[in-house]
Design a protein around this motif. Structure first.
Motif, mmCIF file in Angstrom:
data_model
loop_
_atom_site.group_PDB
_atom_site.id
_atom_site.type_symbol
_atom_site.label_atom_id
_atom_site.label_comp_id
_atom_site.label_asym_id
_atom_site.label_seq_id
_atom_site.Cartn_x
_atom_site.Cartn_y
_atom_site.Cartn_z
ATOM 1 N N VAL A 113 0.422 7.322 -4.124
ATOM 2 C CA VAL A 113 0.823 7.945 -2.800
ATOM 3 C C VAL A 113 0.943 6.484 -2.131
ATOM 4 N N THR A 114 1.761 6.810 -0.994
ATOM 5 C CA THR A 114 1.979 5.310 -0.257
ATOM 6 C C THR A 114 2.038 5.841 1.381
ATOM 7 N N LEU A 115 2.292 4.890 2.200
ATOM 8 C CA LEU A 115 2.563 5.037 3.614
ATOM 9 C C LEU A 115 3.504 4.146 4.108
ATOM 10 N N SER A 124 0.054 3.952 -6.426
ATOM 11 C CA SER A 124 -0.393 4.169 -5.275
ATOM 12 C C SER A 124 -0.421 2.796 -4.462
ATOM 13 N N ARG A 125 0.365 2.811 -3.336
ATOM 14 C CA ARG A 125 0.187 1.427 -2.512
ATOM 15 C C ARG A 125 -0.918 1.952 -1.662
ATOM 16 N N ALA A 126 -1.398 2.821 -1.324
ATOM 17 C CA ALA A 126 -2.430 3.288 -0.410
ATOM 18 C C ALA A 126 -3.784 3.488 -1.175
ATOM 19 N N LEU A 127 -4.789 2.982 -0.621
ATOM 20 C CA LEU A 127 -6.179 3.165 -1.021
ATOM 21 C C LEU A 127 -6.704 4.630 -0.828
ATOM 22 N N GLY A 163 -5.264 -3.652 4.972
ATOM 23 C CA GLY A 163 -6.658 -3.740 5.039
ATOM 24 C C GLY A 163 -7.394 -4.539 4.519
ATOM 25 N N ALA A 164 -8.523 -5.243 5.008
ATOM 26 C CA ALA A 164 -9.226 -6.159 4.299
ATOM 27 C C ALA A 164 -10.716 -5.307 4.289
ATOM 28 N N GLY A 165 -11.892 -5.864 3.949
ATOM 29 C CA GLY A 165 -12.992 -4.949 3.831
ATOM 30 C C GLY A 165 -13.384 -4.585 2.470
ATOM 31 N N GLY A 174 -2.282 0.990 3.757
ATOM 32 C CA GLY A 174 -3.179 1.677 4.323
ATOM 33 C C GLY A 174 -4.360 2.420 3.490
ATOM 34 N N THR A 175 -4.946 3.112 4.001
ATOM 35 C CA THR A 175 -6.496 3.687 3.689
ATOM 36 C C THR A 175 -6.448 5.212 3.979
#
Length: 690
Positions: A113-115, A124-127, A163-165, A174-175
């Motif tokens: 999944v990605t955004l 996946s490029r989204a977490l 995102g960092a964190g 994205g997350t």
């Protein structure tokens, strides 16, 4: 491996940990929306102080307002016409799987999944996080969608942009944060059974009970169906098969207070998923067992400590599209993933929220496959490939609030490692055909994010953000070739990390009570983007492109009035490949599997208590199958509907309709050889307790 598991466990249990989100919120018993409701007596500690069990992570920090995010409520989640999590997430325009197929009719390994239209890759490029735990497969990077049953969730937040964190190394696009429902939402006992017009069934059960001062929830789901023909009628052959599927999952979660500020959360998930795609015998399976342990402290020194382990497997049979015989048996892909995080939020003052922490992830896996002659059926080659990847990250982030202004900034330092890589091919008599050993390599990457919001008044807030993100190649991309016959895609052990730099600005406007408008403009650039690059007829290889540039606009509108509500999102993305050298021919092309336009809208009406009538509209624009802009996939617009009508004794009638206009959805196009998505599907059944 035991040493790694012990190390992950120590991350969770070693003492003051390092925290995640932000300023303390009031306990659940003190939240405004609960003040008027009567509540029973709560457990107390030795001093008589009330202990409130929440079952969540730490509360959000002010930084949440600086980034483009969208919340999905439980009512939206459980009212999806298909009853599947990928359709729920599709309510946020710009959410995208590698292919348009849902989790009943696609190969599991294509469920990345990605955004923001940063696709073109099945990883996946989204977490994706479930109660703070990354859920992506350690080997492939796909999301086990069938194991994430919507009825178990309380809410979802989708944040677009790097995102960092904690675990930020996976949040390139994205997350997506999934929060499980607790005892306050789930029924003591709930069940649901539905059937569709093709003989498919969906059954689920829920259990939620208080245990002492804590609670436990248990849930199970079983889906099974003969499926539909993904092959158009004029392309079917005697070997063509329906996309049959069968999947089940069991989830168990317990939450217990250790003191008035310290809470222990434990969760387990097991699942199995089996599908057939396109031809008789073209079977795949994905299975797994996950466990996690989380310690959340909500005192002056807020802490969040987590440890988890994933064990997964995958199998896949490839059938020749010309002779319809077995040509490849990916018979075993055992994989283990472990990880954890420590976070600390020290009390640094009312205007600041400081987060300090570290996280760790490691994946170890091996592919075992056998190749067969399409003509004789004889075994021609056995192959094994495997290796490890790991990432340890240190992060710091601070939010500062001064009246209407919020400033946030964070740094993250990652040490990534790719090691123990090998690929060995042998003849049936064990003679070595190919043997490749990949030297271990490490990399250090500094990423960051910063943002600001300013509230002009109670109705209008402006925001801006910039960020730099990171994604480590998966073992699948590095080591595993795959075939969607007749196209072969080669792995590439030399792949480097993807890096994203992005900027965005937007506003959140509430012009009237019950009306919310969000608008965001963004510019993202993925350097070293991993894509399936065409290098010959029916031959591709995973390669790092110089970059993919994606610029666009996202809009969202919510309107609520009485029992009527509307939720709509729209995304336009102008994405193109920045090619040079060996990929110069791709320069200016739109990345594969990437639409320009995406839109989603839902209209819901609650005429009375426990009633719900909803309709959903989804649109995905045209996209190309390959990187060379061939084999166009036409746009598709689908309409779905949902009805819940209460009956006697806690039962409710549930009716659902997918793709009611029977739109022709092309999910794959290989030189005119196509696959189709879900046709019109009607569901009916009963639900009890929820």
């Amino acid at each position: 491996m035991k040493a790694h598991l012990l190390a992950a466990a120590s991350l969770c249990l070693a003492g003051p940990a390092l925290a995640q989100t932000g300023a303390q919120t009031a306990p659940a018993s003190e939240r405004p929306d609960e003040e008027a409701a009567p509540r029973k007596a709560q457990p107390t500690d030795a001093t008589g102080a009330e202990i409130v069990v929440i079952g969540e992570g730490l509360p959000d920090t002010p930084s949440v307002t600086a980034y483009a995010s969208r919340e999905l409520t439980r009512e939206q989640i459980v009212a999806a016409p298909s009853g599947r999590i990928e359709e729920v997430l599709g309510a946020v325009a710009g959410f995208q799987q590698f292919r348009r197929s849902d989790s009943r009719s696609s190969n599991p390994s294509a469920q990345g999944v990605t955004l923001r239209a940063l696709g073109g890759n099945a990883t996946s490029r989204a977490l994706v996080l479930l109660d703070g735990v990354p859920v992506s497969d350690p080997f492939f990077g796909y999301v086990p969608l069938t194991a994430l049953a919507p009825e178990r969730l309380e809410s979802i937040r989708v944040t677009r942009g790097g995102g960092a964190g904690p675990f930020g190394a996976g949040a390139l696009a994205g997350t997506i944060e999934l929060e499980s429902a607790g005892v306050g939402t789930l029924p003591p006992l709930g069940a649901s059974v539905l059937v569709n017009d093709r003989g498919g069934t969906e059954a689920s059960a829920l259990l939620a009970q208080e245990l002492g001062a804590g609670f436990v929830t248990a849930a199970g789901r079983w889906d099974r169906g003969p499926g539909y023909f993904t092959t158009p009628e004029d392309q079917r052959v005697p070997a063509s098969a329906r996309a049959g599927y069968e999947s089940w999952s069991l989830a168990l979660r317990g939450v217990a207070p250790l003191s008035d500020t310290l809470e222990l959360q434990a969760a387990g998930l097991v699942f199995d998923d089996r599908r057939t795609l396109r031809f008789e015998g073209a079977d795949s399976s994905a299975s797994g067992a996950d466990a996690s342990l989380r310690l959340v402290g909500r005192g002056a020194w807020a802490i969040d400590a987590l440890a988890y382990v994933h064990t997964r497997n995958f199998t896949n049979l490839v059938i020749s599209s010309s002779r319809f015989t077995r040509v490849l048996d990916q018979r075993n892909t055992p994989t283990t993933g472990i990880g954890g995080k420590l976070e600390l939020r020290p009390p640094v003052g009312g205007d600041n929220v400081l987060r300090l922490g570290l996280d760790y992830r490691r994946a170890e896996g091996e592919l075992q496959e056998d190749a067969y002659s399409a003509f004789s059926g004889a075994l021609t080659e056995t192959r094994r490939a495997g290796g490890t990847t790991s990432d340890i990250g240190l992060f710091v982030e601070n939010d500062w609030t001064s009246g209407a202004l919020v400033l946030t900034g964070g740094l993250r330092l990652d040490r990534t490692r790719i090691g123990e890589g090998f690929y060995i091919a042998r003849t049936p008599d064990r003679a070595v055909v190919t043997e490749e050993l990949t030297p271990s390599r490490t990399d250090w990457t500094l990423s960051w994010r910063a943002g600001a919001t300013y509230a002009l008044d109670e109705q209008l807030r402006l925001r801006a953000a910039a960020y730099r993100g990171l994604r480590l190649p998966t073992l699948n991309e590095l080591l595993r070739p795959f075939v969607v016959f007749p196209v072969v895609t080669q792995a590439n052990a030399a792949l480097e990390n993807e890096r994203l730099v992005g900027y965005e600005a937007g506003l959140d406007w509430t012009p009237a009570l019950g009306v919310e408008l969000a608008l965001t403009a963004f510019d993202n650039r993925v350097e070293g983007a991993i894509a399936n690059v065409t290098i010959g007829p029916n031959l591709r290889q995973r390669q790092n492109l110089p970059a993919i540039d994606a610029r666009g606009i996202e809009a969202g509108l919510r309107v609520e009035s009485g029992g009527l509500s509307f939720d709509g999102t729209l995304a336009y993305t102008d994405a193109e490949v920045d090619g040079s050298g060996a990929t110069l021919a791709l320069d200016g092309n739109r990345p594969s599997q990437t639409p320009r336009w995406a839109a989603a809208a839902s209209l819901a009406y609650e005429p009375a208590a426990d009633w719900l009538v909803a309709a959903t509209l989804r649109h995905v624009g045209a996209q190309f199958e390959s990187d060379v802009e061939t084999d166009r996939l036409p746009p598709a617009t689908t309409l779905g509907a949902y009805l819940r009508a209460p009956l006697a004794g806690g039962f409710a009638l549930v009716l659902r309709g997918e793709n009611l206009l029977d739109e022709r959805i092309v999910t794959r196009n290989s030189d005119g050889d196509i696959d189709l998505g879900t046709p019109r599907t009607l569901w009916a059944g009963l639900r009890y307790g929820f």
